[in-house]
Write an enzyme that holds these catalytic residues in place. Structure first.
Site, mmCIF file in Angstrom:
data_model
loop_
_atom_site.group_PDB
_atom_site.id
_atom_site.type_symbol
_atom_site.label_atom_id
_atom_site.label_comp_id
_atom_site.label_asym_id
_atom_site.label_seq_id
_atom_site.Cartn_x
_atom_site.Cartn_y
_atom_site.Cartn_z
ATOM 1 N N PHE A 1 0.846 -1.201 0.000
ATOM 2 C CA PHE A 1 0.000 0.000 0.000
ATOM 3 C C PHE A 1 0.881 1.252 0.000
ATOM 4 O O PHE A 1 0.766 2.111 -0.876
ATOM 5 C CB PHE A 1 -0.959 -0.017 1.202
ATOM 6 C CG PHE A 1 -1.732 1.271 1.351
ATOM 7 C CD1 PHE A 1 -2.325 1.885 0.254
ATOM 8 C CD2 PHE A 1 -1.859 1.886 2.590
ATOM 9 C CE1 PHE A 1 -3.029 3.079 0.382
ATOM 10 C CE2 PHE A 1 -2.557 3.083 2.725
ATOM 11 C CZ PHE A 1 -3.141 3.681 1.614
ATOM 12 N N LEU B 1 4.992 -4.313 11.779
ATOM 13 C CA LEU B 1 5.110 -2.915 11.338
ATOM 14 C C LEU B 1 4.041 -2.525 10.332
ATOM 15 O O LEU B 1 3.970 -1.362 9.938
ATOM 16 C CB LEU B 1 6.488 -2.678 10.688
ATOM 17 C CG LEU B 1 7.672 -2.304 11.585
ATOM 18 C CD1 LEU B 1 8.020 -3.430 12.545
ATOM 19 C CD2 LEU B 1 8.885 -1.966 10.745
ATOM 20 N N LYS C 1 -8.647 -1.396 10.401
ATOM 21 C CA LYS C 1 -8.595 -2.855 10.188
ATOM 22 C C LYS C 1 -7.150 -3.353 10.197
ATOM 23 O O LYS C 1 -6.844 -4.400 10.768
ATOM 24 C CB LYS C 1 -9.221 -3.212 8.831
ATOM 25 C CG LYS C 1 -10.730 -3.196 8.815
ATOM 26 C CD LYS C 1 -11.188 -3.736 7.471
ATOM 27 C CE LYS C 1 -12.695 -3.718 7.350
ATOM 28 N NZ LYS C 1 -13.133 -4.044 5.979
ATOM 29 N N TYR D 1 -5.810 6.181 13.092
ATOM 30 C CA TYR D 1 -4.428 5.738 13.343
ATOM 31 C C TYR D 1 -4.178 5.635 14.840
ATOM 32 O O TYR D 1 -3.749 4.596 15.353
ATOM 33 C CB TYR D 1 -3.465 6.730 12.705
ATOM 34 C CG TYR D 1 -2.003 6.378 12.819
ATOM 35 C CD1 TYR D 1 -1.443 5.344 12.069
ATOM 36 C CD2 TYR D 1 -1.154 7.105 13.660
ATOM 37 C CE1 TYR D 1 -0.087 5.043 12.146
ATOM 38 C CE2 TYR D 1 0.202 6.808 13.740
ATOM 39 C CZ TYR D 1 0.734 5.780 12.984
ATOM 40 O OH TYR D 1 2.075 5.484 13.069
ATOM 41 N N TYR E 1 -3.204 -10.525 25.030
ATOM 42 C CA TYR E 1 -2.657 -11.821 24.582
ATOM 43 C C TYR E 1 -1.518 -12.262 25.517
ATOM 44 O O TYR E 1 -1.307 -13.446 25.742
ATOM 45 C CB TYR E 1 -2.145 -11.736 23.138
ATOM 46 C CG TYR E 1 -3.190 -12.096 22.114
ATOM 47 C CD1 TYR E 1 -4.206 -11.209 21.773
ATOM 48 C CD2 TYR E 1 -3.196 -13.353 21.499
ATOM 49 C CE1 TYR E 1 -5.180 -11.537 20.844
ATOM 50 C CE2 TYR E 1 -4.158 -13.688 20.560
ATOM 51 C CZ TYR E 1 -5.144 -12.777 20.233
ATOM 52 O OH TYR E 1 -6.097 -13.117 19.314
ATOM 53 N N THR F 1 10.352 9.364 12.914
ATOM 54 C CA THR F 1 11.586 8.780 12.400
ATOM 55 C C THR F 1 11.734 9.129 10.918
ATOM 56 O O THR F 1 10.740 9.176 10.201
ATOM 57 C CB THR F 1 11.549 7.254 12.607
ATOM 58 O OG1 THR F 1 11.380 7.007 14.003
ATOM 59 C CG2 THR F 1 12.828 6.582 12.132
HETATM 60 P P1 NAD Z 1 5.518 2.957 5.702
HETATM 61 O O1 NAD Z 1 4.198 3.440 5.239
HETATM 62 O O2 NAD Z 1 6.712 3.255 4.864
HETATM 63 O O3 NAD Z 1 5.502 1.396 5.958
HETATM 64 C C1 NAD Z 1 4.356 0.666 6.288
HETATM 65 C C2 NAD Z 1 4.379 -0.634 5.486
HETATM 66 O O4 NAD Z 1 3.220 -1.396 5.841
HETATM 67 C C3 NAD Z 1 4.296 -0.375 3.979
HETATM 68 O O5 NAD Z 1 5.248 -1.176 3.308
HETATM 69 C C4 NAD Z 1 2.875 -0.776 3.625
HETATM 70 O O6 NAD Z 1 2.724 -1.197 2.281
HETATM 71 C C5 NAD Z 1 2.616 -1.880 4.643
HETATM 72 N N1 NAD Z 1 1.192 -2.107 4.909
HETATM 73 C C6 NAD Z 1 0.239 -1.181 5.168
HETATM 74 N N2 NAD Z 1 -0.949 -1.768 5.343
HETATM 75 C C7 NAD Z 1 -0.737 -3.105 5.229
HETATM 76 C C8 NAD Z 1 -1.586 -4.238 5.310
HETATM 77 N N3 NAD Z 1 -2.894 -4.117 5.550
HETATM 78 N N4 NAD Z 1 -1.034 -5.469 5.114
HETATM 79 C C9 NAD Z 1 0.297 -5.612 4.838
HETATM 80 N N5 NAD Z 1 1.141 -4.570 4.747
HETATM 81 C C10 NAD Z 1 0.627 -3.327 4.948
HETATM 82 O O7 NAD Z 1 5.713 3.560 7.162
HETATM 83 P P2 NAD Z 1 6.941 3.465 8.178
HETATM 84 O O8 NAD Z 1 7.317 4.843 8.520
HETATM 85 O O9 NAD Z 1 7.962 2.531 7.676
HETATM 86 O O10 NAD Z 1 6.230 2.851 9.466
HETATM 87 C C11 NAD Z 1 6.362 1.480 9.823
HETATM 88 C C12 NAD Z 1 5.654 1.238 11.152
HETATM 89 O O11 NAD Z 1 6.234 2.061 12.172
HETATM 90 C C13 NAD Z 1 4.157 1.573 11.120
HETATM 91 O O12 NAD Z 1 3.465 0.606 11.863
HETATM 92 C C14 NAD Z 1 4.090 2.919 11.819
HETATM 93 O O13 NAD Z 1 2.852 3.110 12.442
HETATM 94 C C15 NAD Z 1 5.216 2.813 12.819
HETATM 95 N N6 NAD Z 1 5.702 4.148 13.188
HETATM 96 C C16 NAD Z 1 6.444 4.894 12.317
HETATM 97 C C17 NAD Z 1 6.844 6.173 12.681
HETATM 98 C C18 NAD Z 1 7.680 7.015 11.754
HETATM 99 O O14 NAD Z 1 7.975 8.156 12.123
HETATM 100 N N7 NAD Z 1 8.116 6.577 10.609
HETATM 101 C C19 NAD Z 1 6.490 6.691 13.924
HETATM 102 C C20 NAD Z 1 5.707 5.921 14.777
HETATM 103 C C21 NAD Z 1 5.332 4.637 14.403
#
Ligand code: NAD
Ligand code: UDP
Length: 312
Positions: free
Chosen positions: A35, A72, A90, A144, A158, A174
């Site tokens: 996505f 993630l 979801k 979110y 769990y 990040t």
């Molecule tokens: P990102 O959007 O680059 O990565 C998220 C990945 O999840 C993507 O590859 C996307 O395709 C995949 N994805 C989304 N929905 C999905 C689904 N239903 N099934 C399978 N894959 C799915 O974002 P990121 O910055 O790499 O963030 C990664 C994780 O870290 C996330 O859970 C985010 O909430 C958490 N996070 C990130 C930050 C930040 O600053 N980057 C801060 C807090 C938390």
């Protein structure tokens, strides 16, 4: 050799994590529905025989034999998580249930990538893990924020009900190479705008603050958390306590890129947190972890990445 599942492994953070885990001698399954992630982020890993790429959506159950799971999967940028808010809920909630179910069956350890957004627009500063947060359940960010909060609840339950070995980290803003150039987050927006000499879009008056963590520091904290004693489940803040206004960030990026861009001011999106900065005492104490990459260094690496990307 450990077998490790990384959901969201083709995303910004996930792709760096897959790379690091392979380097450390593990067998890695990267699961993603693409996505917001991209094959480009992990194409360089495809020749590694210990790397497996699976196109799958975490809202559906998934089975594989693994020792550890890093969960993630979830869009992280406000533009993307608000694009289809029901799907975001979801992904967080059903994704957590499916991955926790898998961890339970396998007796595997599972780490949740939670977020500083669980603190909402925080009333205490800096944010400590014991703070319950100030989240609007009815606003644009709620899909979110509440999704991630419920995922934490599921992880805890769990653990207490089914003895699943859980780890929760709360990640603060990040940045780094492989952020999506159009994902709307502030660091990638400002760098791309500066490198293309387009206006730098500050939302509001730019006095809101964030604390920016370079991706390598996050990976160190995340892996230390996974490998820490089973009795320490978190949640634990993983972020850089250096606090900057958004205006300061804009000025720094203009300065470092030598850009001709002008700053323009646009309306502040709803429920945009006013201040954010992690208290990392718990991570320092329990994980012996703290970030080491200064903002200037991390920005220099990220600017170099986008500079190269925009040339191609
Ligand atoms: P990102 O959007 O680059 O990565 C998220 C990945 O999840 C993507 O590859 C996307 O395709 C995949 N994805 C989304 N929905 C999905 C689904 N239903 N099934 C399978 N894959 C799915 O974002 P990121 O910055 O790499 O963030 C990664 C994780 O870290 C996330 O859970 C985010 O909430 C958490 N996070 C990130 C930050 C930040 O600053 N980057 C801060 C807090 C938390
Ligand atoms: N922001 C901004 N201009 C942009 C993108 C974001 O001023 O082009 C602001 C945004 O309103 C917020 C901060 O920068 O106050 C961080 O935004 P981001 O989307 O990166 O992360 P989050 O708000 O989730 O912390």
């Amino acid at each position: 050799m450990k077998r490790i599942l990384v959901t969201g492994g083709a995303g910004f953070i996930g792709s760096h994590l897959c790379e690091r885990l392979l380097k450390e001698g593990n067998d890695v399954i990267c699961l993603d529905n693409f996505f917001t992630g991209s094959k480009k982020n992990i194409v360089h890993l495809l020749d590694n025989k210990y790397f497996e790429l699976v196109r799958h959506d975490v809202i559906d159950p998934y089975k594989a034999e693994v020792d550890e799971i890093y969960n993630l999967a979830c869009p992280a940028s406000p533009i993307h998580y608000q694009y289809n808010p029901i799907k975001t809920v979801k992904t967080s909630v059903m994704g957590a249930i499916n991955m926790l179910g898998l961890a339970k069956r396998l007796k595997a350890k599972i780490l949740q990538a939670s977020t500083s957004e669980v603190y909402g627009d925080p009333a205490i500063h800096p944010q400590v893990e014991s703070y319950w947060g100030n989240v609007n359940c009815f606003g644009p960010r709620s899909c979110y924020d509440e999704g991630k909060r419920l995922a934490e609840t599921l992880f805890l339950n769990y653990h207490t009900q089914n003895n699943v070995k859980i780890k929760i980290i709360r990640i603060f803003n990040t940045y780094g190479p492989r952020m999506h150039p159009n994902d709307g987050r502030v660091v990638s927006n400002f760098i791309v705008q500066a490198l293309t000499n387009k206006p730098i879009t500050i939302y509001g008056d730019g006095s809101q603050t964030r604390s920016f963590q370079y991706v390598d520091d996050l990976l160190n904290g995340m892996i230390k958390m996974m490998n820490s004693d089973d009795s320490f489940i978190g949640p634990v803040n993983i972020g850089n306590p250096g606090e900057f206004t958004i205006k300061q960030l804009a000025e720094k990026v203009i300065d470092m890129t030598g850009s001709k861009s002008q700053i323009v001011y646009e309306p502040l999106p709803g429920d945009d947190p006013v201040r954010r900065k992690p208290d990392i005492s718990l991570a320092m104490e329990k994980l012996d972890w703290q970030p080491v990459v200064k903002l200037e260094q991390g920005l220099a690496n990220t600017i170099a990445y986008f500079d190269e990307l925009l040339k191609n």
